[in-house]
Design an enzyme around this catalytic site. Structure first.
Site, mmCIF file in Angstrom:
data_model
loop_
_atom_site.group_PDB
_atom_site.id
_atom_site.type_symbol
_atom_site.label_atom_id
_atom_site.label_comp_id
_atom_site.label_asym_id
_atom_site.label_seq_id
_atom_site.Cartn_x
_atom_site.Cartn_y
_atom_site.Cartn_z
ATOM 1 N N GLU A 24 1.467 -53.171 20.415
ATOM 2 C CA GLU A 24 2.101 -52.255 21.372
ATOM 3 C C GLU A 24 2.387 -50.904 20.727
ATOM 4 O OE1 GLU A 24 5.845 -50.341 22.755
ATOM 5 O OE2 GLU A 24 5.637 -51.651 21.013
ATOM 6 N N GLN A 114 18.828 -55.320 23.828
ATOM 7 C CA GLN A 114 17.745 -56.161 23.308
ATOM 8 C C GLN A 114 17.776 -56.267 21.788
ATOM 9 O OE1 GLN A 114 13.720 -55.402 24.569
ATOM 10 N NE2 GLN A 114 14.253 -55.349 26.731
ATOM 11 N N PRO A 141 13.896 -52.401 31.415
ATOM 12 C CA PRO A 141 14.572 -53.151 32.482
ATOM 13 C C PRO A 141 15.882 -52.465 32.874
ATOM 14 C CG PRO A 141 13.968 -54.576 30.632
ATOM 15 C CD PRO A 141 13.798 -53.164 30.172
ATOM 16 N N ASP A 311 8.506 -61.466 26.894
ATOM 17 C CA ASP A 311 8.571 -61.019 25.498
ATOM 18 C C ASP A 311 9.976 -61.078 24.933
ATOM 19 O OD1 ASP A 311 9.748 -58.004 25.453
ATOM 20 O OD2 ASP A 311 8.524 -58.257 27.233
ATOM 21 N N GLN A 312 10.991 -60.981 25.815
ATOM 22 C CA GLN A 312 12.374 -61.011 25.342
ATOM 23 C C GLN A 312 12.777 -62.392 24.820
ATOM 24 O OE1 GLN A 312 15.249 -58.970 27.996
ATOM 25 N NE2 GLN A 312 13.472 -58.157 29.074
ATOM 26 N N HIS A 334 3.389 -56.637 24.992
ATOM 27 C CA HIS A 334 4.714 -56.710 24.372
ATOM 28 C C HIS A 334 4.964 -58.098 23.785
ATOM 29 C CE1 HIS A 334 5.750 -52.833 26.204
ATOM 30 N NE2 HIS A 334 6.834 -52.843 25.450
#
Length: 373
Positions: A24, A114, A141, A311-312, A334
């Site tokens: 990414e 995050q 987000p 991805d989180q 991601h």
């Protein structure tokens, strides 16, 4: 990526080098690398930061994230400034306390959450974060997503925190200074539980809200909500769809803007969400339609998580004690990046495998079972 094992051996030297231009090639690498560096107390050097971007190097929101993590663990940063393409980070020990982070711009507070939240889970006591910047921004987000989707989903892993939106800052374009404020309260956990999300079940309910802030009239929110409802009803005729429209109080918002957040709940407890932010060049009808169509796309493949949560979860799966399995739609760049960086930092301590299963993919991870010492 299907069917491959991602294994990377850690270079035997004091400071592990992380290439900031891979995959990414942006802020995702910084967030995952610094979080894991902090938690495992592994010094890192991040090179070629955002090398492929139009403005390479650290931007204000990236620098703020690095400084926040350094503050959480009393770590040391070298060469950390706006525009820097190479940064060294030597972590210390995580401590409880109150921490403030301000991007000084409209940079997303959600991206600060995050990078900080995984670290705070292993502090030696309760922590309070006061984060300042943009609460609703492009390419990140919205804060509502963390409340309506991220929070209930990670609760399955034993993660509990509170999120209080002190003041919303809605971005249209780019503002030189953000005005949003979010307070996060966390309590430490002994270890993360693995998560198994393989059966999405049936969609039983779709909720959401459309909002306006500043000078925009409530009818804009009503239009977004009405159009989104119509689009969703084309595929889910017999499912309750409840999208509320509201105007953010003047004392709770900074800036003029609008947006819509949608969440589909399933019979097995999955929450799948999407959102869209209003822009000057977009009609309210287009904003509502975009959010609804994106949600339908996420529901079409049958995965248990949306593309944002996918991805989180990677770093949390790696930290958990035992095997996690998550069914998803197409693997995002991601997610590939998060897996790559996690394996780079943890080496053979953690194992990821991704395999195709019909129209979905299943991400499996044998976590390290990290516990704070």
């Amino acid at each position: 990526m299907s069917g491959l094992f991602y294994r990377y051996s850690i270079i035997t030297k004091t400071m592990l080098e992380v290439d900031g231009s891979i995959k990414e090639g942006g802020g995702q690498i910084l967030r995952v690398a610094t979080s894991l560096s902090c938690i495992f107390q592994k010094p890192i050097q991040i090179t070629k930061i955002r090398a492929g971007r139009s403005k390479p190097g650290l931007r204000p929101q990236h620098l703020t994230g690095l400084e926040l993590v350094a503050n959480l663990c009393h770590g040391q940063l070298q060469n950390a400034h706006i525009g820097s393409t190479d940064v060294n980070f030597t972590p210390g020990h995580l401590k409880q306390g109150t921490f403030v982070a301000d991007t000084g711009t409209a940079g997303s507070v959600c991206l600060l959450i995050q990078v900080a939240l995984p670290c705070l889970l292993f502090a030696d006591g309760p922590c309070k974060l006061l984060l300042k910047g943009g609460t609703n921004a492009e390419f990140a987000p919205p804060i509502d997503y963390f409340d309506m989707v991220f929070q209930p989903m990670v609760a399955k892993m034993g993660i509990h925190y509170s999120c209080d939106i002190k003041r919303r800052f809605v971005i249209i374009g780019y503002f030189p200074k953000g005005g949003g404020e979010v307070q996060i309260m966390t309590t430490p956990i002994k270890e993360l539980q693995p998560i198994t999300l393989l059966d999405r079940g049936e969609v039983i309910n779709i909720t959401g809200h459309a909002f306006v802030a500043g000078v925009l009239p409530i009818r804009v929110a009503n239009i977004m909500a009405d159009i989104a409802t119509r689009v969703l009803k084309t595929q889910y005729k017999n499912i309750p769809v409840n999208i509320k429209a509201y105007q953010e109080p003047r004392n709770k918002a900074f800036g003029n803007g609008s947006g819509i957040v949608l969440v589909a709940e399933t019979s097995t407890g999955c929450c799948i969400g999407n959102s869209s932010l209003g822009k000057r060049e977009l009609r309210a009808e287009d904003v509502g339609q975009k959010a609804a169509e994106q949600l339908l796309d996420d529901l079409k493949h049958g995965g248990c998580v949306d593309e944002h949560l996918q991805d989180q979860l990677i770093i949390l799966m790696a930290l958990a004690a035992g095997k996690s399995s998550v069914r998803t739609g197409p693997i995002t760049l991601h997610t590939e990046t998060a897996i790559h960086v996690t394996q780079l930092l943890l080496g053979n301590q953690v194992k990821f495998q991704v395999h195709k299963d019909g129209d979905t993919n299943v991400i499996e991870c044998e976590g390290v079972g990290f516990t704070a010492t």
